[in-house]
Design a protein around this motif. Structure first.
Motif, mmCIF file in Angstrom:
data_model
loop_
_atom_site.group_PDB
_atom_site.id
_atom_site.type_symbol
_atom_site.label_atom_id
_atom_site.label_comp_id
_atom_site.label_asym_id
_atom_site.label_seq_id
_atom_site.Cartn_x
_atom_site.Cartn_y
_atom_site.Cartn_z
ATOM 1 N N ALA A 89 0.828 -1.208 0.000
ATOM 2 C CA ALA A 89 0.000 0.000 0.000
ATOM 3 C C ALA A 89 0.865 1.262 0.000
ATOM 4 C CB ALA A 89 -0.928 -0.007 1.217
ATOM 5 N N HIS A 90 1.981 1.218 0.722
ATOM 6 C CA HIS A 90 2.874 2.378 0.802
ATOM 7 C C HIS A 90 3.497 2.682 -0.554
ATOM 8 C CE1 HIS A 90 5.893 5.161 2.350
ATOM 9 N NE2 HIS A 90 6.816 4.451 1.707
ATOM 10 N N TYR A 91 3.943 1.648 -1.262
ATOM 11 C CA TYR A 91 4.623 1.868 -2.538
ATOM 12 C C TYR A 91 3.650 2.057 -3.694
ATOM 13 C CZ TYR A 91 9.300 1.045 -0.696
ATOM 14 O OH TYR A 91 10.475 1.166 -0.014
ATOM 15 N N LEU A 92 2.508 1.358 -3.653
ATOM 16 C CA LEU A 92 1.532 1.504 -4.738
ATOM 17 C C LEU A 92 0.697 2.774 -4.578
ATOM 18 C CD1 LEU A 92 0.322 -2.198 -5.116
ATOM 19 C CD2 LEU A 92 1.989 -0.970 -6.512
ATOM 20 N N VAL A 93 0.535 3.234 -3.329
ATOM 21 C CA VAL A 93 -0.135 4.486 -2.967
ATOM 22 C C VAL A 93 -1.625 4.488 -3.314
ATOM 23 C CG1 VAL A 93 -0.159 6.989 -3.208
ATOM 24 C CG2 VAL A 93 2.022 5.759 -3.246
ATOM 25 N N ASP A 94 -1.951 4.280 -4.579
ATOM 26 C CA ASP A 94 -3.330 4.396 -5.055
ATOM 27 C C ASP A 94 -4.142 3.151 -4.668
ATOM 28 O OD1 ASP A 94 -5.672 4.904 -6.371
ATOM 29 O OD2 ASP A 94 -4.727 5.464 -8.265
ATOM 30 N N THR A 95 -5.312 3.360 -4.077
ATOM 31 C CA THR A 95 -6.175 2.226 -3.707
ATOM 32 C C THR A 95 -6.631 1.449 -4.937
ATOM 33 O OG1 THR A 95 -8.064 3.744 -3.684
ATOM 34 C CG2 THR A 95 -7.037 3.248 -1.564
ATOM 35 N N SER A 96 -6.699 2.114 -6.106
ATOM 36 C CA SER A 96 -7.131 1.414 -7.323
ATOM 37 C C SER A 96 -6.091 0.398 -7.778
ATOM 38 C CB SER A 96 -7.412 2.409 -8.449
ATOM 39 O OG SER A 96 -6.241 3.110 -8.813
ATOM 40 N N LEU A 97 -4.792 0.675 -7.553
ATOM 41 C CA LEU A 97 -3.751 -0.296 -7.901
ATOM 42 C C LEU A 97 -3.824 -1.523 -6.990
ATOM 43 C CD1 LEU A 97 -0.619 1.933 -8.645
ATOM 44 C CD2 LEU A 97 -2.026 0.647 -10.266
ATOM 45 N N VAL A 98 -4.119 -1.291 -5.721
ATOM 46 C CA VAL A 98 -4.335 -2.418 -4.807
ATOM 47 C C VAL A 98 -5.556 -3.216 -5.254
ATOM 48 C CG1 VAL A 98 -4.857 -3.066 -2.421
ATOM 49 C CG2 VAL A 98 -3.241 -1.224 -2.880
ATOM 50 N N GLY A 99 -6.577 -2.512 -5.744
ATOM 51 C CA GLY A 99 -7.756 -3.190 -6.280
ATOM 52 C C GLY A 99 -7.404 -4.036 -7.492
ATOM 53 N N LEU A 100 -6.522 -3.538 -8.357
ATOM 54 C CA LEU A 100 -6.100 -4.297 -9.541
ATOM 55 C C LEU A 100 -5.325 -5.542 -9.131
ATOM 56 C CD1 LEU A 100 -6.114 -4.273 -12.631
ATOM 57 C CD2 LEU A 100 -3.958 -2.991 -12.560
ATOM 58 N N LEU A 101 -4.454 -5.418 -8.143
ATOM 59 C CA LEU A 101 -3.724 -6.571 -7.629
ATOM 60 C C LEU A 101 -4.698 -7.604 -7.057
ATOM 61 C CD1 LEU A 101 -1.046 -7.981 -6.893
ATOM 62 C CD2 LEU A 101 -1.048 -6.666 -4.758
ATOM 63 N N GLN A 102 -5.733 -7.121 -6.371
ATOM 64 C CA GLN A 102 -6.740 -8.014 -5.821
ATOM 65 C C GLN A 102 -7.467 -8.781 -6.932
ATOM 66 O OE1 GLN A 102 -7.461 -9.068 -2.960
ATOM 67 N NE2 GLN A 102 -9.545 -9.897 -3.083
ATOM 68 N N LEU A 103 -7.754 -8.126 -8.047
ATOM 69 C CA LEU A 103 -8.423 -8.798 -9.159
ATOM 70 C C LEU A 103 -7.529 -9.873 -9.777
ATOM 71 C CD1 LEU A 103 -10.323 -5.942 -11.050
ATOM 72 C CD2 LEU A 103 -11.302 -7.810 -9.714
ATOM 73 N N VAL A 104 -6.238 -9.593 -9.901
ATOM 74 C CA VAL A 104 -5.310 -10.613 -10.410
ATOM 75 C C VAL A 104 -5.290 -11.820 -9.482
ATOM 76 C CG1 VAL A 104 -2.894 -11.133 -10.932
ATOM 77 C CG2 VAL A 104 -3.866 -8.941 -11.637
ATOM 78 N N ASP A 105 -5.173 -11.555 -8.186
ATOM 79 C CA ASP A 105 -5.152 -12.645 -7.207
ATOM 80 C C ASP A 105 -6.469 -13.410 -7.197
ATOM 81 O OD1 ASP A 105 -2.569 -12.092 -6.451
ATOM 82 O OD2 ASP A 105 -3.118 -10.866 -4.727
ATOM 83 N N THR A 106 -7.579 -12.696 -7.401
ATOM 84 C CA THR A 106 -8.888 -13.347 -7.457
ATOM 85 C C THR A 106 -8.959 -14.332 -8.611
ATOM 86 O OG1 THR A 106 -10.025 -11.453 -6.465
ATOM 87 C CG2 THR A 106 -11.364 -12.941 -7.788
ATOM 88 N N ASN A 107 -8.488 -13.909 -9.771
ATOM 89 C CA ASN A 107 -8.494 -14.796 -10.930
ATOM 90 C C ASN A 107 -7.553 -15.978 -10.740
ATOM 91 O OD1 ASN A 107 -10.238 -13.582 -13.172
ATOM 92 N ND2 ASN A 107 -9.057 -11.816 -12.504
ATOM 93 N N MET A 108 -6.408 -15.748 -10.113
ATOM 94 C CA MET A 108 -5.482 -16.848 -9.869
ATOM 95 C C MET A 108 -6.057 -17.853 -8.869
ATOM 96 S SD MET A 108 -2.836 -16.804 -11.756
ATOM 97 C CE MET A 108 -3.821 -16.125 -13.094
ATOM 98 N N SER A 109 -6.818 -17.362 -7.912
ATOM 99 C CA SER A 109 -7.426 -18.284 -6.949
ATOM 100 C C SER A 109 -8.447 -19.181 -7.634
ATOM 101 C CB SER A 109 -8.084 -17.505 -5.805
ATOM 102 O OG SER A 109 -9.224 -16.798 -6.250
ATOM 103 N N MET A 110 -9.165 -18.632 -8.624
ATOM 104 C CA MET A 110 -10.109 -19.442 -9.380
ATOM 105 C C MET A 110 -9.381 -20.498 -10.210
ATOM 106 S SD MET A 110 -11.610 -19.792 -12.669
ATOM 107 C CE MET A 110 -11.579 -18.202 -13.493
ATOM 108 N N LEU A 111 -8.284 -20.103 -10.838
ATOM 109 C CA LEU A 111 -7.506 -21.053 -11.629
ATOM 110 C C LEU A 111 -6.867 -22.116 -10.737
ATOM 111 C CD1 LEU A 111 -5.772 -18.666 -14.205
ATOM 112 C CD2 LEU A 111 -7.875 -20.008 -14.464
#
Length: 471
Positions: free
Chosen positions: A34-56
């Motif tokens: 969170a400190h390095y990405l700063v923007d909450t939307s980038l954390v949201g994008l990381l969450q979407l990648v992880d969400t898709n990987m969890s499904m796979l």
């Protein structure tokens, strides 16, 4: 009975230590991201990648973890066990390779479809490489767990998370301050762990296509696949509803709450890892039902108190996050109820696994997944993040009671469904009350009152009777 409890307790303690270590590392990592990405939307994008990987990941496992647990203890000779493990490893890696080919062909189109952001296909390539290596690690550690090599499992898992933390920090500070840097750090870390485990891994990495074995594994596992998909829908589809009806920033806040809600797994995950080999080893013992009833009650009570403790302390814990993320504190404890129930259903489903009637888990979670989708459609447009939290908790409550009811019919454990329902109902009410007091900035002593009322209500249904020695 005491010796069996001692084994479960010893293994659970070590696994709990492992999970405390890994969760603490993860909690340190997330504020760092969170400190390095700063923007909450980038954390949201990381969450979407992880969400898709969890499904796979669910597709890769395809229910073979439960099947392997059954057949590994069904056969006693080393050669047969090894064949089952090699067959499962071959199957899982074949699925990963197939997925990689699909993303190589349609990576850009899939990244837009899954992330709603163009030019992000490289995130999936890196994540799939990590998934392949993690598949090897997971299966090797599973076998070590079945063989009760608990210390080695603990040491390897903690080392993996520590490596991810160190490499991630180095990448973010000196190499690549981006989502790619975070994902690449994960890939390098799991590659190192594969090398550490190469001695036991090389035996199972020899491809084995034994149709007779694979057929038995898949017949056992296939009924669990819809359940795995349902688990994913209940736990992760919320992100897509937020993407559709809210923003990537909302997903970032929700992701923050999800990460902190895993605090409750510090109480449960050690037992979760020890439970399957422990419960399967007691399958034919006459005294097991009474032992299980005590454990059902104990784990329900411990988990409930853990959720309330998390709700009470969350306003202070969330201070480790940057200011823009701290609003997530109010969602953490309610989400942790669902996190706890996702563990607890495994405990009370003993009869289903003993009788190999795993299709009933798929049915229960399939119905719960449909209910979750309906509730998300209704509540997310109205209440945004709170809508998805309500859907999440409601779906797991429904699935838990359906699984428990069927399991009791197949293998009766003298534990009251009413006591379980009563406790969970008042847990939800107490958690909501604590969060309301905190959000509205009411007198903090009211929280102590909520604790007292909850304890009195639980004692009214005599949950303590399960801890008294019975003849």
């Amino acid at each position: 009975m005491f010796s069996q409890l001692k084994r479960l307790g010893a293994d659970s303690l070590l696994y709990a230590f492992m999970n405390v270590g890994t969760k603490l590392i993860a909690f340190i990592l997330f504020p760092l991201y969170a400190h390095y990405l700063v923007d909450t939307s980038l954390v949201g994008l990381l969450q979407l990648v992880d969400t898709n990987m969890s499904m796979l990941t669910f597709l890769v496992i395809f229910g073979t973890d439960s099947a392997l647990a059954y057949y590994y203890f069904e056969y006693k000779d080393k050669e047969t066990r090894e064949k089952y493990v090699r067959s499962v490893m071959t199957f899982r890696i074949s699925i990963v390779i197939l997925l990689f080919v699909i993303f190589l062909i349609g990576g850009e189109w899939l990244s837009v479809l899954l992330l709603d952001v163009p030019g992000q296909s490289q995130l999936f390539y890196i994540a799939l490489g990590t998934l392949c290596l993690d598949t090897i690690i997971t299966l090797v550690l599973t076998i070590l767990r079945y063989e009760f090599h608990t210390k080695r499992v603990v040491a390897t898992t903690v080392a993996k998370m520590l490596l991810i933390a160190i490499v991630s920090l180095l990448f973010l500070m000196f190499v690549w301050t981006s989502l790619e840097g975070i994902l690449l750090a994960r890939l390098i870390s799991v590659a190192i762990i594969v090398l550490v485990l190469i001695n036991p891994a090389r035996i199972y990495l020899k491809p084995l296509f034994d149709w007779s074995i694979l057929k038995k594994v898949l017949i056992y596992a296939a009924p669990l696949v819809p359940a795995s998909l349902a688990f994913w829908v209940i736990a992760n589809a919320n992100n897509y509803f937020l993407k559709a009806f809210a923003t990537l920033s909302d997903i970032g806040i929700y992701s923050t709450a999800i990460k902190f809600a895993t605090f409750i797994t510090l109480l449960t995950s050690g037992i979760q890892l020890a439970w399957r080999p422990f419960s399967m080893s007691l399958k034919d013992k006459e005294s097991s039902p009474k032992l299980f009833s005590t454990l059902y009650a104990a784990l329900l009570l411990i988990g409930s108190l853990g959720v309330l403790a998390l709700a009470t302390l969350m306003p202070w814990i969330i201070l480790v996050m940057p200011e823009q993320f701290r609003i997530a504190f109010q969602y953490v404890a309610p989400i942790s109820i669902a996190t706890f129930l996702s563990f607890y259903y495994m405990i009370v489903s003993t009869g289903i696994f003993y009788s190999k009637q795993t299709k009933h888990i798929s049915i229960a979670f399939g119905i719960a997944a449909v209910v979750s989708i309906i509730l998300n459609f209704i509540f997310v447009p109205m209440f945004s993040i709170w809508g998805t939290v309500i859907s999440y908790v409601a779906a797991y409550c429904l699935a838990l009671f359906m699984v428990f009811r069927k399991s009791q019919k197949l293998y009766y454990v003298p534990f009251s469904g009413f006591v379980m329902g009563w406790t969970i109902f008042w847990l939800i009410a107490a958690t909501a009350s604590i969060v309301y007091i905190q959000v509205m900035d009411l007198n903090s002593w009211l929280i102590a009152g909520v604790w007292g009322v909850f304890i009195i209500l639980v004692l009214l249904v005599r949950i303590d009777k399960y801890f008294v020695k019975r003849k």
